[in-house]
Design an enzyme around this catalytic site. Structure first.
Site, short mmCIF file in Angstrom:
data_model
loop_
_atom_site.label_atom_id
_atom_site.label_comp_id
_atom_site.label_asym_id
_atom_site.label_seq_id
_atom_site.Cartn_x
_atom_site.Cartn_y
_atom_site.Cartn_z
N TYR A 79 -42.06 -64.40 -21.03
CA TYR A 79 -43.62 -64.00 -22.35
C TYR A 79 -44.21 -62.55 -22.04
O TYR A 79 -44.81 -62.38 -22.29
CB TYR A 79 -43.91 -65.56 -22.85
CG TYR A 79 -44.50 -65.80 -23.95
CD1 TYR A 79 -44.44 -65.10 -25.03
CD2 TYR A 79 -45.99 -65.68 -23.36
CE1 TYR A 79 -46.04 -64.96 -25.43
CE2 TYR A 79 -47.36 -65.92 -24.27
CZ TYR A 79 -46.38 -65.07 -25.77
OH TYR A 79 -48.05 -65.18 -25.88
N SER A 120 -52.03 -60.89 -25.88
CA SER A 120 -52.46 -62.84 -25.37
C SER A 120 -53.32 -62.67 -24.07
O SER A 120 -53.19 -61.44 -23.23
CB SER A 120 -50.97 -63.26 -24.51
OG SER A 120 -51.00 -64.90 -24.41
N1 LIG Z 1 -50.65 -69.44 -30.42
C1 LIG Z 1 -51.42 -68.83 -29.82
O1 LIG Z 1 -51.85 -70.21 -28.96
C2 LIG Z 1 -51.06 -67.74 -28.71
C3 LIG Z 1 -51.97 -67.21 -28.00
C4 LIG Z 1 -52.09 -66.04 -27.51
C5 LIG Z 1 -51.01 -65.17 -28.34
N2 LIG Z 1 -50.29 -65.56 -29.44
C6 LIG Z 1 -50.02 -64.20 -30.24
O2 LIG Z 1 -50.10 -64.63 -31.20
C7 LIG Z 1 -48.62 -64.17 -31.94
C8 LIG Z 1 -48.24 -65.29 -33.05
O3 LIG Z 1 -48.54 -66.17 -32.45
P1 LIG Z 1 -47.75 -67.35 -33.66
O4 LIG Z 1 -48.56 -68.76 -32.40
O5 LIG Z 1 -48.65 -67.13 -34.89
O6 LIG Z 1 -46.12 -68.21 -33.63
P2 LIG Z 1 -45.86 -68.19 -34.74
O7 LIG Z 1 -45.81 -69.82 -34.90
O8 LIG Z 1 -44.08 -68.57 -34.35
O9 LIG Z 1 -45.20 -67.25 -35.84
C9 LIG Z 1 -44.53 -66.39 -35.65
C10 LIG Z 1 -44.77 -65.09 -36.93
O10 LIG Z 1 -44.04 -63.71 -36.02
C11 LIG Z 1 -42.53 -63.84 -36.58
N3 LIG Z 1 -41.63 -63.15 -36.30
C12 LIG Z 1 -40.83 -64.20 -35.50
N4 LIG Z 1 -39.86 -62.85 -34.80
C13 LIG Z 1 -40.15 -62.01 -36.15
C14 LIG Z 1 -39.10 -60.70 -36.07
N5 LIG Z 1 -37.96 -60.69 -35.47
N6 LIG Z 1 -38.80 -60.17 -37.58
C15 LIG Z 1 -40.39 -60.30 -37.72
N7 LIG Z 1 -40.77 -61.13 -38.27
C16 LIG Z 1 -40.80 -61.95 -37.28
C17 LIG Z 1 -42.53 -64.84 -37.82
O11 LIG Z 1 -42.12 -65.17 -38.71
P3 LIG Z 1 -40.71 -65.68 -39.49
O12 LIG Z 1 -40.26 -65.96 -38.59
O13 LIG Z 1 -40.71 -65.81 -40.95
O14 LIG Z 1 -39.70 -63.92 -38.80
C18 LIG Z 1 -44.15 -65.63 -37.49
O15 LIG Z 1 -44.69 -65.45 -39.26
C19 LIG Z 1 -47.62 -63.89 -30.98
O16 LIG Z 1 -47.36 -62.76 -30.74
C20 LIG Z 1 -48.45 -64.20 -29.84
O17 LIG Z 1 -47.58 -64.43 -28.78
C21 LIG Z 1 -50.16 -66.59 -29.61
#
Ligand SMILES: NC(=O)c1ccc[n+]([C@@H]2O[C@H](COP(=O)([O-])OP(=O)(O)OC[C@H]3O[C@@H](n4cnc5c(N)ncnc54)[C@H](OP(=O)(O)O)[C@@H]3O)[C@@H](O)[C@H]2O)c1
Length: 234
Positions: free
Chosen positions: A149, A136
């Protein structure tokens, strides 16, 4: 190419899986929600893409090993792993509970390591492979109001940059991706605000496709992806 994507049930991971499948990659999708993974597979298959799934909680090392092995078997090999799954909790150090601290570390650091360790021996043996870790912008610069985080994302950055130096001699590439604001549910402070200015999850997937397609002797080691626009003024 056969690519495993963690956290593929929602958000960025789902966008990555969808974009890769559209571009002809074979996808192995991993997450805890079997219903959402089934929906993803149905959608990809309806568009004549290839998607296999494995349900797994990445906080469990032996379950992670088994799920990644199952995806490798279903795909008939593995060329790449995209460590995207992550937990986002935006709280400062005063308010974060101990349970939340452990959940962040267990998911964002331990889970990513378990998945990486599962694929490394195969990649070393075949002398080829690509690991893309989703960090990130908060893995490069401070995030006030999200210190724990940010700590996990700095860990992903440090691990990725160091891992590359450990594995490059085996033909394994490592890329760390730093997304800015992406339109997934996890980063929404205000559900009612407009989010169309953000990067879409599929656009992160298109960036990953480009990273995976670099020539055999070349890699993109770091990629920052940000929206061009800015949030609307309140
Ligand atoms: N959105 C942003 O603006 C942003 C910016 C920078 C970085 N990121 C990074 O991008 C990544 C995805 O973020 P997102 O925004 O898409 O989050 P999200 O919508 O909350 O999705 C998170 C994903 O991770 C899975 N997950 C969470 N805990 C898990 C576990 N214990 N075992 C297996 N799967 C798990 C969830 O699936 P289940 O709940 O079905 O397990 C879901 O598919 C993260 O690493 C986040 O730090 C996001």
């Amino acid at each position: 190419m056969k690519i495993i994507v963690t956290g593929a049930s929602r958000g960025i991971g789902r966008g990555i899986a969808t974009a890769l499948a559209k571009e002809g990659f074979q996808v192995g999708a991993l997450a805890r929600s079997s219903t959402l993974l089934d929906e993803l597979r149905t959608e990809i298959e309806a568009a004549r893409g290839i998607c296999h799934t494995a349900v797994c909680d990445l906080r469990d090392p032996s379950a992670t090993q088994s799920a990644i092995a199952s995806l490798r078997e279903q795909l008939g090999g593995v060329d790449g792993l995209i460590n995207n799954a992550g937990l986002v909790i935006r709280k400062d150090a005063f308010d974060l509970s101990m349970e939340e601290w452990h959940a962040l570390i267990d998911t964002n650091i331990h889970g990513l390591f378990y998945a990486t360790r599962a694929v490394l021996p195969w990649m070393r043996e075949q002398r080829r492979g690509h690991i893309i870790n989703i960090s990130s912008i908060s893995g490069k610069v401070p995030l006030p109001g999200g210190s724990a985080y940010a700590a996990t994302k700095f860990a992903v950055t440090g691990f990725s940059l160091s891992l590359l130096q450990e594995v490059r001699e085996y033909g394994i590439k490592v890329t760390v991706v730093y997304p800015g604001s992406v339109d997934s549910q996890s980063h929404r402070h205000d559900a009612d605000a407009g989010h169309s200015w953000k990067v879409t999850p599929e656009e992160v997937g298109q960036a990953c496709a480009g990273i995976l397609r670099t020539a055999p002797g070349t890699l993109i080691s770091e990629l920052e992806i940000r929206p061009l626009g800015r949030p609307p003024k309140p």
